[in-house]
Design a protein around this motif. Structure first.
Motif, PDB file in Angstrom:
ATOM      1  N   GLU A   1      -7.047 -16.507  19.764  1.00 19.58           N
ATOM      2  CA  GLU A   1      -7.648 -15.910  18.572  1.00 19.58           C
ATOM      3  C   GLU A   1      -8.540 -14.726  18.946  1.00 19.58           C
ATOM      4  OE1 GLU A   1      -9.647 -18.792  16.244  1.00 19.58           O
ATOM      5  OE2 GLU A   1      -7.813 -19.929  15.751  1.00 19.58           O
ATOM      6  N   ALA A   2      -9.241 -14.819  20.070  1.00 21.54           N
ATOM      7  CA  ALA A   2     -10.066 -13.699  20.521  1.00 21.54           C
ATOM      8  C   ALA A   2      -9.195 -12.488  20.840  1.00 21.54           C
ATOM      9  CB  ALA A   2     -10.883 -14.102  21.747  1.00 21.54           C
ATOM     10  N   ARG A   3      -8.029 -12.727  21.430  1.00 21.32           N
ATOM     11  CA  ARG A   3      -7.125 -11.614  21.719  1.00 21.32           C
ATOM     12  C   ARG A   3      -6.565 -11.005  20.444  1.00 21.32           C
ATOM     13  NH1 ARG A   3      -5.710 -15.243  25.978  1.00 21.32           N
ATOM     14  NH2 ARG A   3      -3.876 -16.026  24.842  1.00 21.32           N
ATOM     15  N   GLN A   4      -6.292 -11.838  19.446  1.00 18.14           N
ATOM     16  CA  GLN A   4      -5.795 -11.318  18.170  1.00 18.14           C
ATOM     17  C   GLN A   4      -6.846 -10.461  17.470  1.00 18.14           C
ATOM     18  OE1 GLN A   4      -4.500 -14.734  15.932  1.00 18.14           O
ATOM     19  NE2 GLN A   4      -2.797 -15.194  17.325  1.00 18.14           N
ATOM     20  N   ARG A   5      -8.099 -10.903  17.525  1.00 16.63           N
ATOM     21  CA  ARG A   5      -9.177 -10.104  16.909  1.00 16.63           C
ATOM     22  C   ARG A   5      -9.319  -8.765  17.629  1.00 16.63           C
ATOM     23  NH1 ARG A   5     -11.700 -15.347  16.483  1.00 16.63           N
ATOM     24  NH2 ARG A   5     -12.720 -15.033  18.504  1.00 16.63           N
ATOM     25  N   ARG A   6      -9.203  -8.788  18.932  1.00 17.36           N
ATOM     26  CA  ARG A   6      -9.288  -7.536  19.686  1.00 17.36           C
ATOM     27  C   ARG A   6      -8.131  -6.608  19.323  1.00 17.36           C
ATOM     28  NH1 ARG A   6      -6.535  -6.116  24.140  1.00 17.36           N
ATOM     29  NH2 ARG A   6      -7.374  -4.404  25.429  1.00 17.36           N
ATOM     30  N   ASP A   7      -6.922  -7.151  19.209  1.00 21.94           N
ATOM     31  CA  ASP A   7      -5.766  -6.332  18.846  1.00 21.94           C
ATOM     32  C   ASP A   7      -5.957  -5.682  17.478  1.00 21.94           C
ATOM     33  OD1 ASP A   7      -4.569  -7.033  21.220  1.00 21.94           O
ATOM     34  OD2 ASP A   7      -3.331  -8.624  20.347  1.00 21.94           O
ATOM     35  N   ALA A   8      -6.551  -6.446  16.543  1.00 20.94           N
ATOM     36  CA  ALA A   8      -6.784  -5.891  15.208  1.00 20.94           C
ATOM     37  C   ALA A   8      -7.779  -4.738  15.256  1.00 20.94           C
ATOM     38  CB  ALA A   8      -7.286  -6.989  14.272  1.00 20.94           C
ATOM     39  N   VAL A   9      -8.797  -4.858  16.096  1.00 22.67           N
ATOM     40  CA  VAL A   9      -9.784  -3.787  16.221  1.00 22.67           C
ATOM     41  C   VAL A   9      -9.155  -2.539  16.832  1.00 22.67           C
ATOM     42  CG1 VAL A   9     -11.890  -3.082  17.420  1.00 22.67           C
ATOM     43  CG2 VAL A   9     -11.759  -5.330  16.349  1.00 22.67           C
ATOM     44  N   LEU A  10      -8.348  -2.717  17.863  1.00 24.46           N
ATOM     45  CA  LEU A  10      -7.742  -1.569  18.540  1.00 24.46           C
ATOM     46  C   LEU A  10      -6.640  -0.917  17.712  1.00 24.46           C
ATOM     47  CD1 LEU A  10      -7.614  -2.874  22.225  1.00 24.46           C
ATOM     48  CD2 LEU A  10      -9.294  -1.399  21.139  1.00 24.46           C
ATOM     49  N   ALA A  11      -6.244  -1.590  16.624  1.00 19.22           N
ATOM     50  CA  ALA A  11      -5.273  -0.978  15.716  1.00 19.22           C
ATOM     51  C   ALA A  11      -5.938  -0.052  14.704  1.00 19.22           C
ATOM     52  CB  ALA A  11      -4.483  -2.066  14.991  1.00 19.22           C
ATOM     53  N   VAL A  12      -7.258  -0.045  14.648  1.00 20.75           N
ATOM     54  CA  VAL A  12      -7.979   0.764  13.667  1.00 20.75           C
ATOM     55  C   VAL A  12      -7.632   2.252  13.759  1.00 20.75           C
ATOM     56  CG1 VAL A  12     -10.296   1.626  13.072  1.00 20.75           C
ATOM     57  CG2 VAL A  12      -9.877  -0.835  13.252  1.00 20.75           C
ATOM     58  N   PRO A  13      -7.612   2.874  14.953  1.00 23.74           N
ATOM     59  CA  PRO A  13      -7.316   4.313  14.995  1.00 23.74           C
ATOM     60  C   PRO A  13      -6.001   4.693  14.330  1.00 23.74           C
ATOM     61  CG  PRO A  13      -8.188   3.587  17.100  1.00 23.74           C
ATOM     62  CD  PRO A  13      -7.947   2.352  16.292  1.00 23.74           C
ATOM     63  N   ARG A  14      -4.998   3.806  14.381  1.00 23.27           N
ATOM     64  CA  ARG A  14      -3.712   4.111  13.746  1.00 23.27           C
ATOM     65  C   ARG A  14      -3.782   4.014  12.232  1.00 23.27           C
ATOM     66  NH1 ARG A  14      -1.574   0.628  17.910  1.00 23.27           N
ATOM     67  NH2 ARG A  14      -1.338  -0.999  16.333  1.00 23.27           N
ATOM     68  N   ARG A  15      -4.747   3.239  11.726  1.00 26.77           N
ATOM     69  CA  ARG A  15      -4.828   2.999  10.284  1.00 26.77           C
ATOM     70  C   ARG A  15      -5.586   4.081   9.535  1.00 26.77           C
ATOM     71  NH1 ARG A  15      -7.027  -2.950   9.327  1.00 26.77           N
ATOM     72  NH2 ARG A  15      -6.679  -2.222   7.189  1.00 26.77           N
TER      73      ARG A  15
ATOM     74  N   ALA B   1     -20.683 -10.654  16.340  1.00 30.40           N
ATOM     75  CA  ALA B   1     -19.231 -10.519  16.289  1.00 30.40           C
ATOM     76  C   ALA B   1     -18.829  -9.075  15.990  1.00 30.40           C
ATOM     77  CB  ALA B   1     -18.654 -11.460  15.227  1.00 30.40           C
ATOM     78  N   LEU B   2     -19.550  -8.445  15.069  1.00 28.43           N
ATOM     79  CA  LEU B   2     -19.256  -7.055  14.740  1.00 28.43           C
ATOM     80  C   LEU B   2     -19.531  -6.141  15.932  1.00 28.43           C
ATOM     81  CD1 LEU B   2     -18.437  -4.956  12.656  1.00 28.43           C
ATOM     82  CD2 LEU B   2     -20.795  -4.942  11.811  1.00 28.43           C
ATOM     83  N   ASP B   3     -20.595  -6.432  16.669  1.00 25.04           N
ATOM     84  CA  ASP B   3     -20.921  -5.601  17.827  1.00 25.04           C
ATOM     85  C   ASP B   3     -19.840  -5.708  18.898  1.00 25.04           C
ATOM     86  OD1 ASP B   3     -23.105  -3.896  19.091  1.00 25.04           O
ATOM     87  OD2 ASP B   3     -22.817  -5.415  20.627  1.00 25.04           O
ATOM     88  N   ARG B   4     -19.293  -6.900  19.082  1.00 19.09           N
ATOM     89  CA  ARG B   4     -18.196  -7.045  20.058  1.00 19.09           C
ATOM     90  C   ARG B   4     -17.001  -6.184  19.652  1.00 19.09           C
ATOM     91  NH1 ARG B   4     -20.123 -12.474  20.157  1.00 19.09           N
ATOM     92  NH2 ARG B   4     -18.714 -13.092  18.491  1.00 19.09           N
ATOM     93  N   ALA B   5     -16.705  -6.144  18.346  1.00 18.53           N
ATOM     94  CA  ALA B   5     -15.605  -5.309  17.869  1.00 18.53           C
ATOM     95  C   ALA B   5     -15.899  -3.833  18.113  1.00 18.53           C
ATOM     96  CB  ALA B   5     -15.365  -5.570  16.380  1.00 18.53           C
ATOM     97  N   LEU B   6     -17.132  -3.416  17.887  1.00 14.80           N
ATOM     98  CA  LEU B   6     -17.494  -2.014  18.089  1.00 14.80           C
ATOM     99  C   LEU B   6     -17.424  -1.629  19.569  1.00 14.80           C
ATOM    100  CD1 LEU B   6     -20.492  -1.693  15.598  1.00 14.80           C
ATOM    101  CD2 LEU B   6     -18.147  -0.874  15.288  1.00 14.80           C
ATOM    102  N   VAL B   7     -17.769  -2.552  20.443  1.00 19.42           N
ATOM    103  CA  VAL B   7     -17.663  -2.290  21.883  1.00 19.42           C
ATOM    104  C   VAL B   7     -16.198  -2.062  22.265  1.00 19.42           C
ATOM    105  CG1 VAL B   7     -17.925  -3.323  24.164  1.00 19.42           C
ATOM    106  CG2 VAL B   7     -19.790  -3.467  22.524  1.00 19.42           C
ATOM    107  N   ASP B   8     -15.297  -2.875  21.704  1.00 17.91           N
ATOM    108  CA  ASP B   8     -13.869  -2.672  21.975  1.00 17.91           C
ATOM    109  C   ASP B   8     -13.407  -1.311  21.463  1.00 17.91           C
ATOM    110  OD1 ASP B   8     -13.420  -5.072  23.271  1.00 17.91           O
ATOM    111  OD2 ASP B   8     -12.913  -6.156  21.438  1.00 17.91           O
TER     112      ASP B   8
END
Length: 438
Positions: A264-278, A357-364
């Motif tokens: 699940e942690a890897r899935q959340r990371r993948d969703a964050v790294l997909a942001v630039p494409r969106r 949790a939000l900060d971890r996403a921003l770091v990614d």
């Protein structure tokens, strides 16, 4: 475990400092032991009341140099030890790990931090009677909590060694709580040690007056290779997975372990790294912001749900829930205030968990734009996110170095705004618009 410092990854200089201080502290106890024995009291720190040669004598000889007990007593034992310490470093550097390991070394019956004696074991597991750990669940540490802690820390150590207070995230101390702590540090009780953890010694993180009375132990971001080695050795993770997780976590040991073991942690990371494409327009930017906030809220809710339910059930049981007597019914009628206080604490903890949790996403996300920037500059450094290197390379060609840098700065400004108590949704929406505009 070989010793208490085994989990402190990539911090060789800090470990040397802490080992020397632990040996110095043991020498202090050894020097105090003969006087206690002559007074008819139990010798502190495990010294032999009969005047024999014990573990503390051997350690003191190693620290002070060979010689008679009287010679060593004049060698100023404790020269490397002080009563207040600040552990600083970036997230994931191991500030709290270092503080707990040092506390275990101070409580070690051998004075070395062996990792096997009762003092080491109970300290590391959080059950030592003379070690108090303050982990803020909310956004700050209040003055009432700090006053109670300082009062308790003034008592005599039950084990005869040290009374230790560990404050994780000391940068969350309110001004009043900091003043209460400062008074205790200025006039420390005998054998009481304060261990504070903070991101830096900047006045925004720790007050100048507290900093001036503490010894600083700076920690650095562990290299990815050291983190990967620990994951393989301690957690049994496959070497290739460990190397990927260590690089993706940017030196954060705990996050690297989660990425390596939690799908699940890897899935959340993948969703964050997909942001630039969106980010294809204004509407898409606001949608991406909402998705990021909602993901952080869901992760935070899942992380605290079990603890919240257990706390509520325990309080209701203590107040007589399920009882049939008249006294139980009366206790439940008067429980509304206590339940309200519990809900307030739990809400504060949920807010903190959401921001973490939000900060971890921003770091990614910052790592992605960092990769784009280094590729645009053709810098000879490895990417943080190897699995999105192709996407970062495409972004580097499209944005050039200036555009990648502006986007990286937008992510970092969002983190700073949230830390300054700007509402997360507003900060994230502003960031997404800045990322879209470039």
């Amino acid at each position: 475990m070989t010793d208490v410092f085994a989990d402190l990854v990539g911090q060789d200089e800090a470990v040397v400092t802490l080992r020397r201080a632990a040996a110095s502290a043991a020498a202090l106890l050894r020097a105090a032991a003969p006087a206690a024995s002559r007074a008819g009291a139990p010798a502190a720190g495990g010294a032999d009341p009969a005047g024999g040669y014990d573990d503390l004598d051997a350690l003191a000889e190693q620290f002070d140099g060979p010689g008679t007990a009287d010679d060593r007593a004049g060698a100023e034992p404790g020269a490397g030890m002080t009563h207040a310490w600040i552990f600083t470093g970036p997230p994931g550097s191991g500030r709290s790990v270092a503080a707990r390991a040092f506390a275990a070394a101070l409580q070690c019956v051998h004075g070395t931090g062996c990792g096997h004696c009762p003092g080491c074991h109970t300290t590391l597991t959080g059950t030592h009677a003379d070690v108090r750990l303050v982990v803020p669940e909310g956004l700050s540490i209040g003055v009432n909590e700090m006053r109670a802690l300082v009062l308790r820390a003034a008592s005599t150590p039950s084990g005869g060694r040290w009374q230790i207070v560990i404050i994780e995230d000391a940068d969350r101390l309110t001004e009043a709580a900091g003043n209460a702590l400062l008074k205790a540090i200025e006039e420390p009780p005998p054998r009481t040690v304060f261990l504070l953890c903070a991101p830096s010694t900047h006045p925004d993180d720790i007050s100048v007056t507290i900093r001036s009375r503490c010894r600083i132990v700076p920690l650095r971001q562990p290299p990815a290779g050291a983190v990967a080695e620990v994951l393989v050795r301690r957690d049994g993770i496959a070497p290739d997975v460990a190397e990927w997780a260590a690089a993706a976590a940017q030196g954060h040991v705990g996050r690297a372990r989660r990425l390596a073991r939690d799908p699940e942690a890897r899935q959340r990371r993948d969703a964050v790294l997909a942001v630039p494409r969106r980010l294809t327009g204004v509407g898409a930017a606001f949608d991406a912001a909402s998705a990021l906030i909602e993901a952080a809220e869901a992760e935070a809710a899942a992380s605290v749900a079990e603890v919240d339910e257990a706390e509520r059930a325990a309080l209701q049981t203590a107040l007589g829930a399920g009882g049939t007597g008249r006294g139980a019914a009366g206790a439940m009628r008067g429980s509304a205030g206590q339940l309200k206080d519990l809900e307030k604490r739990q809400k504060s903890r949920a807010t903190r968990a959401q921001r973490d949790a939000l900060d971890r996403a921003l770091v990614d996300l910052a790592g992605f734009y960092r990769d784009a920037l280094t590729m645009a500059l053709r810098a000879p450094v490895a990417p943080v996110h190897t699995d999105t290197a192709a996407l970062a390379g495409a972004g580097a060609q499209k944005w050039a170095a200036e555009g990648a840098l502006r986007r990286l700065e937008a992510v970092l400004e969002c983190r700073a705004a949230i830390e300054a108590n700007v509402k997360p949704r507003i900060a994230v929406e502003a960031m997404m618009l800045a990322l879209w505009k470039g």
